[in-house]
Design a protein around this motif. Sequence first.
Motif, PDB file in Angstrom:
ATOM      1  N   ARG A 120      37.546  22.094  65.049  1.00  0.00           N
ATOM      2  CA  ARG A 120      37.858  23.001  63.938  1.00  0.00           C
ATOM      3  C   ARG A 120      36.559  23.710  63.569  1.00  0.00           C
ATOM      4  N   PHE A 121      36.668  24.955  63.110  1.00  0.00           N
ATOM      5  CA  PHE A 121      35.460  25.743  62.862  1.00  0.00           C
ATOM      6  C   PHE A 121      35.705  26.766  61.755  1.00  0.00           C
ATOM      7  N   ASP A 122      34.605  27.384  61.294  1.00  0.00           N
ATOM      8  CA  ASP A 122      34.688  28.464  60.305  1.00  0.00           C
ATOM      9  C   ASP A 122      34.314  29.777  60.970  1.00  0.00           C
ATOM     10  N   TYR A 123      35.062  30.837  60.639  1.00  0.00           N
ATOM     11  CA  TYR A 123      34.696  32.164  61.119  1.00  0.00           C
ATOM     12  C   TYR A 123      33.327  32.558  60.543  1.00  0.00           C
ATOM     13  N   SER A 124      32.674  33.497  61.183  1.00  0.00           N
ATOM     14  CA  SER A 124      31.419  34.022  60.636  1.00  0.00           C
ATOM     15  C   SER A 124      31.710  34.666  59.276  1.00  0.00           C
ATOM     16  N   GLY A 125      30.849  34.353  58.302  1.00  0.00           N
ATOM     17  CA  GLY A 125      31.041  34.880  56.958  1.00  0.00           C
ATOM     18  C   GLY A 125      31.974  34.058  56.107  1.00  0.00           C
ATOM     19  N   VAL A 126      32.508  32.971  56.662  1.00  0.00           N
ATOM     20  CA  VAL A 126      33.469  32.123  55.949  1.00  0.00           C
ATOM     21  C   VAL A 126      32.974  30.675  55.952  1.00  0.00           C
ATOM     22  N   GLY A 127      33.220  29.958  54.873  1.00  0.00           N
ATOM     23  CA  GLY A 127      32.878  28.540  54.820  1.00  0.00           C
ATOM     24  C   GLY A 127      31.407  28.277  55.049  1.00  0.00           C
ATOM     25  N   SER A 128      31.096  27.376  55.966  1.00  0.00           N
ATOM     26  CA  SER A 128      29.710  26.974  56.225  1.00  0.00           C
ATOM     27  C   SER A 128      29.036  27.789  57.322  1.00  0.00           C
ATOM     28  N   SER A 129      29.752  28.727  57.920  1.00  0.00           N
ATOM     29  CA  SER A 129      29.164  29.551  58.985  1.00  0.00           C
ATOM     30  C   SER A 129      28.250  30.617  58.405  1.00  0.00           C
ATOM     31  N   ASP A 130      27.294  31.079  59.221  1.00  0.00           N
ATOM     32  CA  ASP A 130      26.415  32.172  58.814  1.00  0.00           C
ATOM     33  C   ASP A 130      27.184  33.486  58.842  1.00  0.00           C
ATOM     34  N   GLY A 131      26.589  34.518  58.260  1.00  0.00           N
ATOM     35  CA  GLY A 131      27.216  35.826  58.295  1.00  0.00           C
ATOM     36  C   GLY A 131      27.652  36.309  56.928  1.00  0.00           C
ATOM     37  N   ASN A 132      27.929  37.585  56.848  1.00  0.00           N
ATOM     38  CA  ASN A 132      28.351  38.228  55.600  1.00  0.00           C
ATOM     39  C   ASN A 132      29.835  38.559  55.677  1.00  0.00           C
ATOM     40  N   LEU A 133      30.623  38.010  54.770  1.00  0.00           N
ATOM     41  CA  LEU A 133      32.072  38.239  54.779  1.00  0.00           C
ATOM     42  C   LEU A 133      32.405  39.722  54.674  1.00  0.00           C
ATOM     43  N   GLN A 134      31.627  40.456  53.911  1.00  0.00           N
ATOM     44  CA  GLN A 134      31.902  41.886  53.718  1.00  0.00           C
ATOM     45  C   GLN A 134      31.739  42.686  55.006  1.00  0.00           C
ATOM     46  N   GLU A 135      31.009  42.135  55.958  1.00  0.00           N
ATOM     47  CA  GLU A 135      30.804  42.830  57.228  1.00  0.00           C
ATOM     48  C   GLU A 135      31.716  42.303  58.324  1.00  0.00           C
ATOM     49  N   SER A 136      32.583  41.357  57.987  1.00  0.00           N
ATOM     50  CA  SER A 136      33.473  40.746  58.982  1.00  0.00           C
ATOM     51  C   SER A 136      34.602  41.695  59.367  1.00  0.00           C
ATOM     52  N   THR A 137      35.030  41.585  60.626  1.00  0.00           N
ATOM     53  CA  THR A 137      36.169  42.355  61.132  1.00  0.00           C
ATOM     54  C   THR A 137      37.008  41.443  62.020  1.00  0.00           C
ATOM     55  N   VAL A 138      38.232  41.876  62.327  1.00  0.00           N
ATOM     56  CA  VAL A 138      39.078  41.101  63.226  1.00  0.00           C
ATOM     57  C   VAL A 138      38.412  40.960  64.594  1.00  0.00           C
TER      58      VAL A 138
END
Length: 260
Positions: A109-127
Amino acid sequence: MAGAGMAAVAAWGPCRSWGWAAVSSGSHHGLSALLARTPQRAPRCLPACRQKTSLSFLNRPDLPNLAYKRLKGKSPGIIFIPGYLSNMNGTKALAIEEFCKSLGHAYIRFDYSGVGSSDGNLQESTVGKWRKDVLSIIDDLAIGPQLKKEVEMKGVWAMPSKYHEEGKYHIPYSFIKEAEHHCLLHSPIPVNCPIRLLHGMKDDVVPWHTSMQVADRVLSKDVDIILRKHSDHRMKEKADIQLLVYTIDDLIDKLSTIVN
């Protein structure tokens, strides 16, 4: 990509179907069906599955690091793909992990980038970026035969089969890709003649339910499905051949009556 309140589960390892198996489940009844299912065999948990899963990170050059938890176990393994803005600590993700533990199967199980404990910016996330996240998990973390990746690299799929003397058929990747243009069950099939579908219920290559789908899709009003309870994929036993001949004979009589 699963929508809000939805989740997708991917299974990896040897399987009859081409590519990856994916199942979408609703927020309630899909999970309930999973938890209510009684395993057909006694749960056997591997020693590695007894330990708790710890948080790890998948390091990716030029891409956000992905947080994940992996449960070691046997094949086929399961990958939980979260829904929109969901993380790997949701009810379904944890429930499926417990289910895999009980049977000793591998699980990620994992977190998408920008979500949960993963790195990244949610505002920059795309499908598209989240799709790359899923592929990274599949390519870099999943252990075992990776049909999606191996066939493209080798150009041939060694499909296990008890009907071949070598125990497998060697199917060219080009054959499989071209076959994608001839899938029929996604739309009405323009066939109007009388149709008889004979299928063995012990068929372990093409499920007999496929005949039901074909019957539903064809435009013909004269469609019969005949199921043989103890027949397998080849339907080559004497009783199977006899049924086939009788069915053809009946169709000939029917068509001759219509012509005359």
